[in-house]
Design an enzyme around this catalytic site. Structure first.
Site, short mmCIF file in Angstrom:
data_model
loop_
_atom_site.label_atom_id
_atom_site.label_comp_id
_atom_site.label_asym_id
_atom_site.label_seq_id
_atom_site.Cartn_x
_atom_site.Cartn_y
_atom_site.Cartn_z
N ASN A 10 -1.12 5.50 7.22
CA ASN A 10 -0.61 5.83 5.89
C ASN A 10 -0.27 4.61 4.91
O ASN A 10 0.66 3.80 5.36
CB ASN A 10 0.80 6.72 5.78
CG ASN A 10 1.44 6.78 4.28
OD1 ASN A 10 0.65 6.66 3.52
ND2 ASN A 10 2.82 7.40 4.53
N TRP A 11 -1.24 4.19 4.21
CA TRP A 11 -1.20 2.80 3.65
C TRP A 11 -0.04 2.85 2.38
O TRP A 11 0.14 1.66 1.83
CB TRP A 11 -2.67 2.44 3.03
CG TRP A 11 -3.44 1.92 4.01
CD1 TRP A 11 -3.34 2.00 5.55
CD2 TRP A 11 -4.47 0.97 3.71
NE1 TRP A 11 -4.27 1.27 6.17
CE2 TRP A 11 -4.91 0.53 5.24
CE3 TRP A 11 -5.01 0.46 2.88
CZ2 TRP A 11 -6.02 -0.22 5.41
CZ3 TRP A 11 -6.31 -0.41 3.25
CH2 TRP A 11 -6.70 -0.64 4.52
N LYS A 12 0.36 3.72 2.06
CA LYS A 12 1.68 3.97 1.16
C LYS A 12 0.94 3.07 -0.07
O LYS A 12 -0.13 3.31 -0.54
CB LYS A 12 2.84 3.49 1.53
CG LYS A 12 3.35 4.12 2.79
CD LYS A 12 4.73 3.88 3.24
CE LYS A 12 4.83 4.49 4.47
NZ LYS A 12 6.37 4.29 5.24
N HIS A 93 5.89 13.84 2.36
CA HIS A 93 6.44 12.55 2.89
C HIS A 93 7.90 12.36 2.38
O HIS A 93 8.17 12.61 1.19
CB HIS A 93 5.45 11.07 2.58
CG HIS A 93 6.05 10.12 3.53
ND1 HIS A 93 6.81 9.39 2.89
CD2 HIS A 93 5.42 9.51 4.44
CE1 HIS A 93 7.13 8.55 4.05
NE2 HIS A 93 6.04 8.63 5.01
N GLU A 95 9.30 9.91 1.33
CA GLU A 95 9.62 8.85 0.22
C GLU A 95 9.10 9.89 -1.03
O GLU A 95 9.51 9.32 -2.14
CB GLU A 95 8.41 7.96 0.26
CG GLU A 95 8.96 6.85 1.39
CD GLU A 95 8.12 5.77 2.15
OE1 GLU A 95 6.77 5.88 1.64
OE2 GLU A 95 8.27 5.30 3.26
N GLU A 168 8.96 12.67 10.98
CA GLU A 168 9.25 11.29 10.80
C GLU A 168 10.67 11.09 10.33
O GLU A 168 11.15 11.51 9.33
CB GLU A 168 8.55 10.85 9.24
CG GLU A 168 7.00 10.85 9.93
CD GLU A 168 6.11 9.82 8.76
OE1 GLU A 168 5.49 9.04 9.37
OE2 GLU A 168 6.34 10.06 7.59
N GLY A 174 9.97 2.19 8.62
CA GLY A 174 10.04 1.03 8.22
C GLY A 174 11.16 -0.06 8.68
O GLY A 174 11.46 -1.22 7.91
N SER A 213 8.18 3.41 12.45
CA SER A 213 8.15 2.12 13.16
C SER A 213 7.25 2.30 14.52
O SER A 213 7.64 1.74 15.56
CB SER A 213 9.58 1.71 13.80
OG SER A 213 10.29 1.75 12.23
N GLY A 234 2.74 3.66 9.36
CA GLY A 234 2.72 3.10 8.10
C GLY A 234 2.32 1.45 8.14
O GLY A 234 1.23 1.52 8.33
N GLY A 235 3.35 0.67 8.30
CA GLY A 235 2.92 -0.58 8.01
C GLY A 235 1.91 -1.25 9.04
O GLY A 235 1.06 -2.08 9.05
P1 13P Z 1 6.40 2.87 9.27
O1 13P Z 1 5.20 3.16 10.40
O2 13P Z 1 5.92 1.76 8.56
O3 13P Z 1 7.63 2.90 9.89
O4 13P Z 1 6.11 4.16 8.44
C1 13P Z 1 6.16 5.26 8.86
C2 13P Z 1 5.70 6.19 7.84
O5 13P Z 1 6.41 6.59 6.66
C3 13P Z 1 4.35 6.94 8.00
O6 13P Z 1 4.18 7.94 6.93
#
Ligand code: 13P
Length: 254
Positions: A10-12, A93, A95, A168, A174, A213, A234-235
């Site tokens: 997920n590149w956000k 998600h 967010e 999640e 993050g 994470s 994510g990251g």
């Molecule tokens: P991180 O892997 O950066 O913690 O993000 C997880 C996430 O929200 C994937 O959708």
């Protein structure tokens, strides 16, 4: 029961044309690895170019509007995602649930719209820090899943082949914090039972991903947990060098 393994990035709100080399590097390596499906959910502005850069590799969106079309400024519907070359989308998600006030009913409507149009769906659920501390995380996330899962014709068309669930925990996203493997296992077992309650035997085939994470250093331990069928990353999905070791860990666990 053998379920398909899925590792999705997920590149956000990261990524422009300058990052297409990372998309190519991830797709090329992933296509050589067996036993695990790999996908990248990139920003809407990058879907078309990413899909053209890596034909046949699953490129996804991070959100979808539930309507077919209409007066929804700034939103993107299923037909537009297909047109751009997406084959899947994330819905729900945390967010978006937080910053865009998406509730379970709207997440359900989005997942139904996506499945009805032929897109695959990664449906996210997860508890806040306060909910985890309250000791009610399993109850709360189970109820969230019950209220967000697609129903009706969409479920008939999309479950079990095109739906995945991602657990999640919000406090793990993050932050570098990860639940204990025991807590992940407990949550995934509870979500599996909710999938059975909703879909009967088809619920056994829906992959349940863990997200929050996930890194090369903890992936193998997480993938060893029962009922963990992959990850939403994510990251660590932004660079091939960080993401591919996670994919390799999933392939090794498959
Ligand atoms: P991180 O892997 O950066 O913690 O993000 C997880 C996430 O929200 C994937 O959708």
């Amino acid at each position: 029961m053998t379920r398909r393994k899925l590792v999705a990035g997920n590149w956000k709100m990261h990524g422009t044309a300058a990052d297409l080399d990372e998309v190519r590097a991830i797709a090329e390596a992933a296509q050589r690895m067996g036993g695990v499906i790999v996908a990248l959910c990139v920003p809407a502005t990058l879907i078309h170019r990413a899909a053209e850069a890596v034909p046949g590799f699953p490129i996804g969106a991070q959100d979808i509007h539930s309507a077919e079309k209409g007066a929804h400024t700034g939103d993107i519907c299923a037909a537009m995602l297909h047109d751009a070359g997406a084959s899947l989308t994330i819905v729900g998600h945390s967010e978006r649930r937080d910053a865009h006030r998406e509730d379970d009913a709207s997440v359900r409507a989005k997942s139904e719209a996506a499945l009805c149009s032929g897109l695959q769906v990664i449906l996210c659920v997860g508890e806040s820090d306060a909910e985890r501390v309250s000791g009610k995380a399993v109850e709360i996330v189970s109820a969230q899943l019950d209220a967000s899962l697609p129903h009706g014709a969409a479920a008939d068309r999309g479950v079990p082949d095109r739906l995945a669930v991602a657990y999640e925990p919000i406090w793990a996203i993050g932050t570098g914090k990860v639940p204990s493997t025991q807590d992940i296992g407990e949550m995934h077992a509870a979500l599996r039972s909710r999938l059975h309650a909703a879909y009967g035997s088809a619920g056994a085939s829906v992959p349940i991903l863990y997200g929050g994470s996930v890194k090369a250093t903890n992936a193998a331990e997480i993938f060893a947990v029962a009922d963990v069928d992959g990850a939403l990353v994510g990251g660590a999905s932004l660079k091939a060098a960080d993401f591919l070791p996670i994919v390799e860990a999933a392939a090794a666990a498959a």
